[in-house]
Design a protein around this motif. Structure first.
Motif, PDB file in Angstrom:
ATOM      1  N   MET A 191      35.934  -1.444  83.390  1.00  0.00           N
ATOM      2  CA  MET A 191      36.998  -1.091  82.434  1.00  0.00           C
ATOM      3  C   MET A 191      38.184  -0.511  83.204  1.00  0.00           C
ATOM      4  SD  MET A 191      35.787  -1.078  79.031  1.00  0.00           S
ATOM      5  CE  MET A 191      34.633   0.230  78.667  1.00  0.00           C
TER       6      MET A 191
ATOM      7  N   HIS B 261      47.922  -6.554  70.978  1.00  0.00           N
ATOM      8  CA  HIS B 261      47.232  -6.002  72.150  1.00  0.00           C
ATOM      9  C   HIS B 261      45.968  -5.258  71.704  1.00  0.00           C
ATOM     10  CE1 HIS B 261      50.471  -7.170  74.685  1.00  0.00           C
ATOM     11  NE2 HIS B 261      51.327  -6.347  74.159  1.00  0.00           N
TER      12      HIS B 261
ATOM     13  N   GLU C 222      43.131  -5.256  73.021  1.00  0.00           N
ATOM     14  CA  GLU C 222      42.247  -4.827  74.117  1.00  0.00           C
ATOM     15  C   GLU C 222      42.590  -3.427  74.610  1.00  0.00           C
ATOM     16  OE1 GLU C 222      45.205  -6.264  74.205  1.00  0.00           O
ATOM     17  OE2 GLU C 222      44.570  -8.116  75.200  1.00  0.00           O
ATOM     18  N   ILE C 223      43.596  -2.797  73.998  1.00  0.00           N
ATOM     19  CA  ILE C 223      43.945  -1.430  74.409  1.00  0.00           C
ATOM     20  C   ILE C 223      43.244  -0.431  73.492  1.00  0.00           C
ATOM     21  CG2 ILE C 223      45.828   0.225  74.667  1.00  0.00           C
ATOM     22  CD1 ILE C 223      47.577  -2.295  75.406  1.00  0.00           C
ATOM     23  N   ARG C 224      42.478   0.467  74.109  1.00  0.00           N
ATOM     24  CA  ARG C 224      41.686   1.399  73.329  1.00  0.00           C
ATOM     25  C   ARG C 224      42.504   2.625  72.922  1.00  0.00           C
ATOM     26  NH1 ARG C 224      36.220   3.064  74.271  1.00  0.00           N
ATOM     27  NH2 ARG C 224      36.376   2.377  76.425  1.00  0.00           N
ATOM     28  N   ASP C 225      43.218   3.183  73.902  1.00  0.00           N
ATOM     29  CA  ASP C 225      43.886   4.446  73.608  1.00  0.00           C
ATOM     30  C   ASP C 225      45.080   4.633  74.525  1.00  0.00           C
ATOM     31  OD1 ASP C 225      44.230   6.721  72.166  1.00  0.00           O
ATOM     32  OD2 ASP C 225      42.819   7.926  73.335  1.00  0.00           O
ATOM     33  N   ILE C 226      46.020   5.472  74.067  1.00  0.00           N
ATOM     34  CA  ILE C 226      47.145   5.838  74.917  1.00  0.00           C
ATOM     35  C   ILE C 226      47.507   7.290  74.620  1.00  0.00           C
ATOM     36  CG2 ILE C 226      48.889   4.969  73.267  1.00  0.00           C
ATOM     37  CD1 ILE C 226      50.488   4.060  75.857  1.00  0.00           C
ATOM     38  N   THR C 227      47.852   8.019  75.648  1.00  0.00           N
ATOM     39  CA  THR C 227      48.387   9.371  75.440  1.00  0.00           C
ATOM     40  C   THR C 227      49.732   9.445  76.157  1.00  0.00           C
ATOM     41  OG1 THR C 227      47.278  10.246  77.399  1.00  0.00           O
ATOM     42  CG2 THR C 227      46.097  10.451  75.322  1.00  0.00           C
TER      43      THR C 227
ATOM     44  N   VAL D 210      53.649  -4.555  78.129  1.00  0.00           N
ATOM     45  CA  VAL D 210      53.710  -3.315  77.339  1.00  0.00           C
ATOM     46  C   VAL D 210      54.826  -2.397  77.884  1.00  0.00           C
ATOM     47  CG1 VAL D 210      52.409  -1.170  77.078  1.00  0.00           C
ATOM     48  CG2 VAL D 210      51.359  -3.342  76.434  1.00  0.00           C
TER      49      VAL D 210
ATOM     50  N   HIS E 117      49.072   7.561  79.649  1.00  0.00           N
ATOM     51  CA  HIS E 117      47.742   7.160  80.114  1.00  0.00           C
ATOM     52  C   HIS E 117      47.236   6.136  79.127  1.00  0.00           C
ATOM     53  CE1 HIS E 117      47.124  11.210  82.327  1.00  0.00           C
ATOM     54  NE2 HIS E 117      47.690  10.326  83.103  1.00  0.00           N
ATOM     55  N   LEU E 118      46.814   5.024  79.642  1.00  0.00           N
ATOM     56  CA  LEU E 118      46.403   3.940  78.758  1.00  0.00           C
ATOM     57  C   LEU E 118      45.003   3.488  79.137  1.00  0.00           C
ATOM     58  CD1 LEU E 118      48.840   1.090  77.854  1.00  0.00           C
ATOM     59  CD2 LEU E 118      46.520   0.573  78.482  1.00  0.00           C
ATOM     60  N   GLU E 119      44.183   3.233  78.139  1.00  0.00           N
ATOM     61  CA  GLU E 119      42.822   2.754  78.412  1.00  0.00           C
ATOM     62  C   GLU E 119      42.576   1.419  77.742  1.00  0.00           C
ATOM     63  OE1 GLU E 119      39.677   5.506  77.356  1.00  0.00           O
ATOM     64  OE2 GLU E 119      40.893   7.116  78.223  1.00  0.00           O
ATOM     65  N   PHE E 120      42.039   0.512  78.522  1.00  0.00           N
ATOM     66  CA  PHE E 120      41.642  -0.772  77.957  1.00  0.00           C
ATOM     67  C   PHE E 120      40.212  -0.662  77.445  1.00  0.00           C
ATOM     68  CE2 PHE E 120      45.034  -1.941  80.865  1.00  0.00           C
ATOM     69  CZ  PHE E 120      45.740  -2.867  80.128  1.00  0.00           C
ATOM     70  N   LYS E 121      39.914  -1.385  76.364  1.00  0.00           N
ATOM     71  CA  LYS E 121      38.545  -1.279  75.860  1.00  0.00           C
ATOM     72  C   LYS E 121      37.693  -2.479  76.217  1.00  0.00           C
ATOM     73  CE  LYS E 121      39.884  -2.525  71.150  1.00  0.00           C
ATOM     74  NZ  LYS E 121      40.142  -1.928  69.849  1.00  0.00           N
ATOM     75  N   GLN E 122      38.327  -3.573  76.582  1.00  0.00           N
ATOM     76  CA  GLN E 122      37.538  -4.764  76.897  1.00  0.00           C
ATOM     77  C   GLN E 122      37.479  -4.999  78.386  1.00  0.00           C
ATOM     78  OE1 GLN E 122      39.358  -7.905  74.682  1.00  0.00           O
ATOM     79  NE2 GLN E 122      38.906  -6.927  72.726  1.00  0.00           N
TER      80      GLN E 122
ATOM     81  N   LYS F  36      49.205  -7.601  81.032  1.00  0.00           N
ATOM     82  CA  LYS F  36      49.313  -6.838  79.792  1.00  0.00           C
ATOM     83  C   LYS F  36      50.197  -5.610  79.981  1.00  0.00           C
ATOM     84  CE  LYS F  36      46.972  -8.830  76.590  1.00  0.00           C
ATOM     85  NZ  LYS F  36      47.657  -9.241  75.349  1.00  0.00           N
TER      86      LYS F  36
END
Lengths: 84, 84
Positions: free
Chosen positions: A1, B31, B33-38, A63, A44-49, A59
Protein backbone atom coordinates in the motif's frame (compact mmCIF):
# COMPACT_ATOMS: atom_id res chain seq x y z
CA UNK A 1 0.00 0.00 0.00
CA UNK A 2 1.20 3.53 -0.73
CA UNK A 3 1.22 6.62 1.38
CA UNK A 4 2.21 10.03 -0.02
CA UNK A 5 3.44 13.27 1.45
CA UNK A 6 2.69 16.25 -0.81
CA UNK A 7 4.10 19.75 -0.45
CA UNK A 8 2.62 22.75 -2.27
CA UNK A 9 4.44 26.10 -2.33
CA UNK A 10 4.29 29.30 -4.34
CA UNK A 11 6.59 29.42 -7.35
CA UNK A 12 9.59 31.75 -7.18
CA UNK A 13 8.60 35.36 -7.76
CA UNK A 14 4.92 34.87 -6.91
CA UNK A 15 3.66 37.15 -4.15
CA UNK A 16 2.76 35.17 -1.03
CA UNK A 17 -0.09 37.21 0.51
CA UNK A 18 -0.22 35.20 3.74
CA UNK A 19 3.52 35.65 4.32
CA UNK A 20 3.13 39.37 3.66
CA UNK A 21 0.35 39.64 6.25
CA UNK A 22 2.39 37.63 8.78
CA UNK A 23 5.47 39.83 8.26
CA UNK A 24 3.40 42.92 8.83
CA UNK A 25 1.99 41.35 12.03
CA UNK A 26 5.56 40.55 13.21
CA UNK A 27 6.37 44.25 12.98
CA UNK A 28 3.23 45.22 14.87
CA UNK A 29 4.06 42.65 17.56
CA UNK A 30 7.67 43.89 17.80
CA UNK A 31 9.36 40.76 16.39
CA UNK A 32 11.98 42.74 14.53
CA UNK A 33 14.51 39.91 14.77
CA UNK A 34 12.60 37.91 12.15
CA UNK A 35 13.99 38.40 8.67
CA UNK A 36 11.68 36.41 6.50
CA UNK A 37 8.88 33.85 6.41
CA UNK A 38 7.47 31.72 3.62
CA UNK A 39 4.31 29.63 3.74
CA UNK A 40 3.10 26.43 2.16
CA UNK A 41 0.60 23.62 2.47
CA UNK A 42 1.08 19.90 2.87
CA UNK A 43 -1.09 16.84 2.50
CA UNK A 44 -0.81 13.24 3.61
CA UNK A 45 -2.60 10.90 1.30
CA UNK A 46 -3.26 7.18 1.64
CA UNK A 47 -4.19 4.80 -1.09
CA UNK A 48 -6.47 1.94 -0.16
CA UNK A 49 -5.91 -0.41 -3.06
CA UNK A 50 -2.86 -2.31 -4.12
CA UNK A 51 -1.58 -0.40 -7.13
CA UNK A 52 1.88 -0.17 -8.65
CA UNK A 53 4.26 2.68 -7.90
CA UNK A 54 3.78 3.90 -11.50
CA UNK A 55 -0.02 3.98 -11.13
CA UNK A 56 0.26 5.75 -7.78
CA UNK A 57 2.56 8.37 -9.31
CA UNK A 58 0.20 8.99 -12.22
CA UNK A 59 -2.74 9.38 -9.80
CA UNK A 60 -0.76 11.70 -7.55
CA UNK A 61 0.34 13.89 -10.43
CA UNK A 62 -3.27 14.24 -11.57
CA UNK A 63 -4.55 14.99 -8.05
CA UNK A 64 -1.76 17.54 -7.43
CA UNK A 65 -2.31 19.37 -10.70
CA UNK A 66 -6.09 19.35 -10.79
CA UNK A 67 -7.03 19.59 -7.14
CA UNK A 68 -4.29 20.33 -4.63
CA UNK A 69 -2.32 23.07 -6.36
CA UNK A 70 -2.80 25.88 -8.80
CA UNK A 71 -0.07 25.13 -11.37
CA UNK A 72 -0.08 28.73 -12.60
CA UNK A 73 1.31 30.08 -9.33
CA UNK A 74 2.24 27.02 -7.27
CA UNK A 75 4.73 24.16 -7.49
CA UNK A 76 4.37 20.80 -5.80
CA UNK A 77 6.47 17.82 -4.92
CA UNK A 78 5.55 14.48 -3.45
CA UNK A 79 7.22 11.51 -1.81
CA UNK A 80 5.72 8.05 -2.08
CA UNK A 81 6.30 5.56 0.70
CA UNK A 82 5.26 1.92 0.91
CA UNK A 83 3.36 1.18 4.12
CA UNK A 84 2.20 -2.09 5.61
CA UNK B 1 21.74 32.50 12.74
CA UNK B 2 18.61 30.40 13.17
CA UNK B 3 16.17 29.10 10.66
CA UNK B 4 12.94 27.34 11.68
CA UNK B 5 10.56 24.93 10.01
CA UNK B 6 7.07 25.10 11.54
CA UNK B 7 4.26 22.63 10.94
CA UNK B 8 0.63 23.37 11.88
CA UNK B 9 -2.01 20.63 11.80
CA UNK B 10 -5.49 20.11 13.18
CA UNK B 11 -5.64 18.40 16.57
CA UNK B 12 -6.96 14.85 16.69
CA UNK B 13 -10.74 14.74 16.46
CA UNK B 14 -11.10 18.21 14.90
CA UNK B 15 -12.98 18.22 11.60
CA UNK B 16 -10.70 19.17 8.71
CA UNK B 17 -13.05 20.96 6.27
CA UNK B 18 -10.48 21.19 3.47
CA UNK B 19 -9.76 17.44 3.65
CA UNK B 20 -13.49 16.76 3.60
CA UNK B 21 -13.94 18.86 0.45
CA UNK B 22 -10.95 17.17 -1.21
CA UNK B 23 -12.27 13.70 -0.38
CA UNK B 24 -15.61 14.57 -1.89
CA UNK B 25 -13.82 15.86 -5.02
CA UNK B 26 -11.84 12.59 -5.24
CA UNK B 27 -15.12 10.72 -5.45
CA UNK B 28 -16.49 13.07 -8.10
CA UNK B 29 -13.27 12.66 -10.10
CA UNK B 30 -13.39 8.87 -9.75
CA UNK B 31 -10.32 8.47 -7.52
CA UNK B 32 -11.85 5.69 -5.47
CA UNK B 33 -8.45 4.15 -4.69
CA UNK B 34 -7.68 6.98 -2.26
CA UNK B 35 -8.51 6.08 1.31
CA UNK B 36 -7.77 9.24 3.22
CA UNK B 37 -6.15 12.65 3.11
CA UNK B 38 -5.15 15.09 5.82
CA UNK B 39 -4.04 18.68 5.35
CA UNK B 40 -1.70 21.05 7.13
CA UNK B 41 0.31 24.23 6.74
CA UNK B 42 4.00 24.88 7.05
CA UNK B 43 6.20 27.92 7.43
CA UNK B 44 9.91 28.58 6.99
CA UNK B 45 11.09 31.36 9.20
CA UNK B 46 14.49 33.08 9.32
CA UNK B 47 15.87 35.14 12.14
CA UNK B 48 18.12 38.02 11.21
CA UNK B 49 19.85 38.67 14.49
CA UNK B 50 22.24 36.57 16.47
CA UNK B 51 20.13 35.28 19.35
CA UNK B 52 20.53 32.22 21.53
CA UNK B 53 18.66 28.98 20.88
CA UNK B 54 16.62 29.63 24.03
CA UNK B 55 15.58 33.10 22.84
CA UNK B 56 14.73 31.77 19.39
CA UNK B 57 12.57 29.02 20.95
CA UNK B 58 10.69 31.52 23.13
CA UNK B 59 10.05 33.77 20.10
CA UNK B 60 8.92 30.83 17.99
CA UNK B 61 6.54 29.59 20.66
CA UNK B 62 4.97 33.05 20.91
CA UNK B 63 4.69 33.44 17.13
CA UNK B 64 3.20 29.94 16.73
CA UNK B 65 0.62 30.41 19.46
CA UNK B 66 -0.41 33.97 18.72
CA UNK B 67 -0.09 34.19 14.98
CA UNK B 68 0.50 30.99 13.03
CA UNK B 69 -1.91 28.57 14.69
CA UNK B 70 -5.21 28.55 16.48
CA UNK B 71 -4.30 26.61 19.67
CA UNK B 72 -7.96 25.71 20.27
CA UNK B 73 -8.13 23.48 17.22
CA UNK B 74 -4.57 23.21 15.93
CA UNK B 75 -1.24 21.81 17.13
CA UNK B 76 2.16 22.93 15.96
CA UNK B 77 5.73 21.73 16.06
CA UNK B 78 8.93 23.39 14.99
CA UNK B 79 12.53 22.48 14.26
CA UNK B 80 15.30 25.00 14.74
CA UNK B 81 18.39 24.77 12.59
CA UNK B 82 21.57 26.82 12.73
CA UNK B 83 22.43 28.31 9.33
CA UNK B 84 25.51 30.19 8.15
Amino acid sequence: MWSAKIIVEYKEGILDPEAKAIKSAFNTMGHHEIRDITTGRFFHLEFKQEISREEAEIKLKEVCEKLLSNPVIEKYKFELEEVA
